[in-house]
Structures are given as C-alpha cells and as structure tokens.
Design a protein around this motif. Structure first.
Motif, mmCIF file in Angstrom:
data_model
loop_
_atom_site.group_PDB
_atom_site.id
_atom_site.type_symbol
_atom_site.label_atom_id
_atom_site.label_comp_id
_atom_site.label_asym_id
_atom_site.label_seq_id
_atom_site.Cartn_x
_atom_site.Cartn_y
_atom_site.Cartn_z
ATOM 1 N N PHE A 5 0.873 -1.171 0.000
ATOM 2 C CA PHE A 5 0.000 0.000 0.000
ATOM 3 C C PHE A 5 0.905 1.214 0.000
ATOM 4 C CE2 PHE A 5 -2.439 3.350 2.074
ATOM 5 C CZ PHE A 5 -3.600 3.316 1.328
ATOM 6 N N SER A 6 0.712 2.106 -0.965
ATOM 7 C CA SER A 6 1.631 3.237 -1.085
ATOM 8 C C SER A 6 0.990 4.417 -1.791
ATOM 9 C CB SER A 6 2.885 2.812 -1.867
ATOM 10 O OG SER A 6 2.547 2.497 -3.203
ATOM 11 N N LEU A 7 1.736 5.503 -1.768
ATOM 12 C CA LEU A 7 1.487 6.667 -2.612
ATOM 13 C C LEU A 7 2.591 6.634 -3.653
ATOM 14 C CD1 LEU A 7 0.632 9.596 -3.455
ATOM 15 C CD2 LEU A 7 2.118 10.403 -1.626
ATOM 16 N N GLU A 49 10.176 4.992 -19.575
ATOM 17 C CA GLU A 49 10.247 6.227 -20.367
ATOM 18 C C GLU A 49 11.266 7.206 -19.797
ATOM 19 O OE1 GLU A 49 6.250 7.771 -20.695
ATOM 20 O OE2 GLU A 49 5.641 6.137 -22.027
ATOM 21 N N SER A 50 12.064 6.768 -18.826
ATOM 22 C CA SER A 50 13.088 7.573 -18.162
ATOM 23 C C SER A 50 12.522 8.707 -17.322
ATOM 24 C CB SER A 50 14.100 8.124 -19.175
ATOM 25 O OG SER A 50 14.764 7.057 -19.822
ATOM 26 N N ASN A 51 11.281 8.541 -16.872
ATOM 27 C CA ASN A 51 10.709 9.495 -15.930
ATOM 28 C C ASN A 51 10.894 8.960 -14.516
ATOM 29 O OD1 ASN A 51 9.692 11.540 -17.718
ATOM 30 N ND2 ASN A 51 8.191 10.041 -18.398
ATOM 31 N N TRP A 52 10.998 9.888 -13.556
ATOM 32 C CA TRP A 52 11.283 9.543 -12.173
ATOM 33 C C TRP A 52 10.016 9.449 -11.344
ATOM 34 C CZ3 TRP A 52 15.710 7.803 -10.218
ATOM 35 C CH2 TRP A 52 16.832 7.911 -11.032
ATOM 36 N N TRP A 53 9.973 8.430 -10.504
ATOM 37 C CA TRP A 53 8.862 8.171 -9.596
ATOM 38 C C TRP A 53 9.368 8.218 -8.160
ATOM 39 C CZ3 TRP A 53 3.758 6.566 -10.765
ATOM 40 C CH2 TRP A 53 3.484 6.420 -12.122
ATOM 41 N N CYS A 54 8.457 8.537 -7.269
ATOM 42 C CA CYS A 54 8.709 8.395 -5.840
ATOM 43 C C CYS A 54 7.594 7.524 -5.272
ATOM 44 C CB CYS A 54 8.729 9.745 -5.130
ATOM 45 S SG CYS A 54 8.990 9.573 -3.344
ATOM 46 N N ARG A 55 7.993 6.493 -4.538
ATOM 47 C CA ARG A 55 7.035 5.625 -3.841
ATOM 48 C C ARG A 55 7.143 5.926 -2.355
ATOM 49 N NH1 ARG A 55 9.446 0.909 -4.356
ATOM 50 N NH2 ARG A 55 8.616 0.512 -6.427
ATOM 51 N N VAL A 56 6.021 6.206 -1.717
ATOM 52 C CA VAL A 56 5.952 6.447 -0.278
ATOM 53 C C VAL A 56 5.171 5.276 0.307
ATOM 54 C CG1 VAL A 56 5.150 7.995 1.542
ATOM 55 C CG2 VAL A 56 5.892 8.952 -0.673
ATOM 56 N N TYR A 57 5.836 4.480 1.120
ATOM 57 C CA TYR A 57 5.170 3.293 1.664
ATOM 58 C C TYR A 57 5.320 3.251 3.183
ATOM 59 C CZ TYR A 57 9.932 1.459 1.022
ATOM 60 O OH TYR A 57 11.288 1.290 1.030
ATOM 61 N N PRO A 58 4.224 3.494 3.876
ATOM 62 C CA PRO A 58 4.233 3.452 5.338
ATOM 63 C C PRO A 58 4.368 2.009 5.836
ATOM 64 C CG PRO A 58 2.394 4.752 4.503
ATOM 65 C CD PRO A 58 2.966 4.006 3.348
ATOM 66 N N ASN A 59 5.024 1.840 6.985
ATOM 67 C CA ASN A 59 5.117 0.512 7.584
ATOM 68 C C ASN A 59 3.898 0.261 8.465
ATOM 69 O OD1 ASN A 59 5.602 2.039 9.874
ATOM 70 N ND2 ASN A 59 7.469 0.967 10.446
ATOM 71 N N MET A 75 -6.430 1.225 5.700
ATOM 72 C CA MET A 75 -5.756 1.723 4.500
ATOM 73 C C MET A 75 -6.453 2.972 3.958
ATOM 74 S SD MET A 75 -4.540 -1.613 2.426
ATOM 75 C CE MET A 75 -3.689 -2.937 3.242
ATOM 76 N N THR A 76 -7.772 3.016 4.067
ATOM 77 C CA THR A 76 -8.494 4.216 3.652
ATOM 78 C C THR A 76 -8.098 5.398 4.531
ATOM 79 O OG1 THR A 76 -10.344 2.960 2.760
ATOM 80 C CG2 THR A 76 -10.786 5.253 3.384
ATOM 81 N N GLU A 77 -8.039 5.155 5.841
ATOM 82 C CA GLU A 77 -7.626 6.217 6.765
ATOM 83 C C GLU A 77 -6.213 6.697 6.430
ATOM 84 O OE1 GLU A 77 -7.285 6.977 11.585
ATOM 85 O OE2 GLU A 77 -7.610 4.929 10.863
ATOM 86 N N LEU A 78 -5.313 5.760 6.193
ATOM 87 C CA LEU A 78 -3.948 6.115 5.829
ATOM 88 C C LEU A 78 -3.908 6.815 4.474
ATOM 89 C CD1 LEU A 78 -0.977 6.058 6.536
ATOM 90 C CD2 LEU A 78 -0.875 3.708 5.667
ATOM 91 N N GLY A 79 -4.732 6.371 3.540
ATOM 92 C CA GLY A 79 -4.823 7.028 2.234
ATOM 93 C C GLY A 79 -5.209 8.491 2.358
ATOM 94 N N ILE A 80 -6.178 8.771 3.204
ATOM 95 C CA ILE A 80 -6.611 10.157 3.422
ATOM 96 C C ILE A 80 -5.453 10.982 3.992
ATOM 97 C CG2 ILE A 80 -8.133 11.615 4.837
ATOM 98 C CD1 ILE A 80 -10.260 9.318 4.500
ATOM 99 N N LEU A 81 -4.724 10.410 4.946
ATOM 100 C CA LEU A 81 -3.586 11.127 5.526
ATOM 101 C C LEU A 81 -2.500 11.384 4.478
ATOM 102 C CD1 LEU A 81 -3.424 9.213 8.929
ATOM 103 C CD2 LEU A 81 -4.180 11.582 8.577
ATOM 104 N N LEU A 82 -2.249 10.409 3.614
ATOM 105 C CA LEU A 82 -1.257 10.607 2.545
ATOM 106 C C LEU A 82 -1.701 11.700 1.583
ATOM 107 C CD1 LEU A 82 -0.302 6.882 1.892
ATOM 108 C CD2 LEU A 82 1.268 8.682 2.660
ATOM 109 N N GLU A 100 -0.475 -1.592 -4.705
ATOM 110 C CA GLU A 100 0.234 -1.875 -5.955
ATOM 111 C C GLU A 100 -0.021 -0.812 -7.033
ATOM 112 O OE1 GLU A 100 2.580 -4.528 -6.458
ATOM 113 O OE2 GLU A 100 2.353 -4.417 -4.295
ATOM 114 N N VAL A 101 0.230 0.439 -6.697
ATOM 115 C CA VAL A 101 0.028 1.538 -7.659
ATOM 116 C C VAL A 101 1.328 2.029 -8.286
ATOM 117 C CG1 VAL A 101 -2.146 2.324 -6.631
ATOM 118 C CG2 VAL A 101 0.008 3.289 -5.808
ATOM 119 N N ASP A 102 2.434 1.341 -8.033
ATOM 120 C CA ASP A 102 3.704 1.738 -8.647
ATOM 121 C C ASP A 102 3.571 1.716 -10.159
ATOM 122 O OD1 ASP A 102 4.564 1.677 -6.070
ATOM 123 O OD2 ASP A 102 5.720 -0.158 -6.271
#
Length: 175
Positions: A5-7, A49-59, A75-82, A100-102
């Motif tokens: 689960f991530s942003l 495509e050589s574009n940069w991503w950042c994955r934020v994944y809470p433990n 996860m919904t609560e955490l999603g809102i906080l993200l 799995e949104v990477d």
C-alpha cells in the motif's frame, strides 16, 4: 509476494524533482485510529520512459493487500492522511494512493488514456489538464492540481478467500 500500500507519484524527467518530493515524506509518521503508528519510507526509481517516480510506503500496514474490512478501513484512513500531506508536497506530475500503484501508468499511457480514464484518487498537475481533455469528474485538489476524489479502499472477499472463489466457480459449472 507482498502487496504494498503506497502513494506513488510521477515527477517527470528530472531526478532531483523526485528526490525533493521524497524528502517531503521521508520519516513522516501517521497515527491511525487503532493507535498504530505508520512511519513513511520512500524510494525513487525510473520507469521505461526515463521518468522519475517516488514511492511512499508506510510501515505497520498489511503487506498482503486488503484482506478484511478492518484493513480496508485502516488503508483508507492512511490514504486520506497521505493525500492530506500530498497537498503540500513539492511539484509532481501525477500521483495515486492504493495497493500496488507503482508505475500504474507511464506518462505517455496516461496522456493517451486520460480522456476516458476514471481512477478514483488520481491527482494531476493542471499542466497535464491543459495538454489533454479530462473527464468532468475531476475537482480541485490543491493549488495547481486536480483530482478524481478518493473513494477509499475496498474489501473484496472473493479476492482473498479461496473457499468463496471455489463456491463462485461452482456456480458457473453447467451440469
């Protein structure tokens, strides 16, 4: 196999933009309603495509996906906080929270699909909106960004229960 689960945010072709975005989240701690704390970890990477991503994944959150109504709620609560923290983040082109949104779409895929794309929680830079027609379901997210409002995470018993899946499959067998 872990289901994370991530942003995930696509930050364009400049690596430093992704690193600035990552710095905004690294070490951030979110306290959930059940009392657990989630520490944000980040990583950056390039797509095909050589574009940069950042994955934020809470433990301290499920790594097997949404396997109960309670995990969907947390996860919904955490999603809102993200998303709240995302409103103040350094520039990015587009972002999404979920399981799995990477690399859920490369930039060219997003631009091609956008006129018909409905992904609740998708946040777009208004620069993208100026390049491509978007659906009317997009709303203002923050200064310079629009989004399809987040609808939360969903518990689907058929995705996590082999027993229920077998029973469902039996319905399709014609005797």
């Amino acid at each position: 196999m872990a289901w994370i689960f991530s942003l995930s945010a696509e930050c364009g072709s400049d690596e430093s933009t992704a690193h600035k975005f990552a710095q905004h989240f690294i070490g951030q701690i979110f306290i959930l309603s059940n009392g657990s704390s989630c520490l944000c970890h980040v990583d950056t990477f390039q797509d095909i495509e050589s574009n940069w991503w950042c994955r934020v994944y809470p433990n301290n959150i499920s790594e097997v996906g949404i396997n109960s109504p309670e995990s969907a709620y947390l996860m919904t609560e955490l999603g809102i906080l993200l998303y709240q923290k995302l409103r103040l983040a350094p520039p990015f082109r587009y972002a999404l929270v979920g399981v799995e949104v990477d690399e859920f779409r490369t930039y060219s895929e997003l631009i091609e699909d956008l006129p018909n794309l409905s992904i609740p929680g998708l946040v777009l830079s208004q620069i993208i909106e100026q390049e491509v027609a978007t659906l009317p379901i997009f709303r203002q997210f923050s200064s310079g960004y629009i989004w399809q409002p987040y609808q939360g995470e969903i518990y689907n018993p058929l995705m996590v229960s082999p027993e229920l899946k077998t029973k469902l499959d039996e319905l399709f067998v014609i005797s």
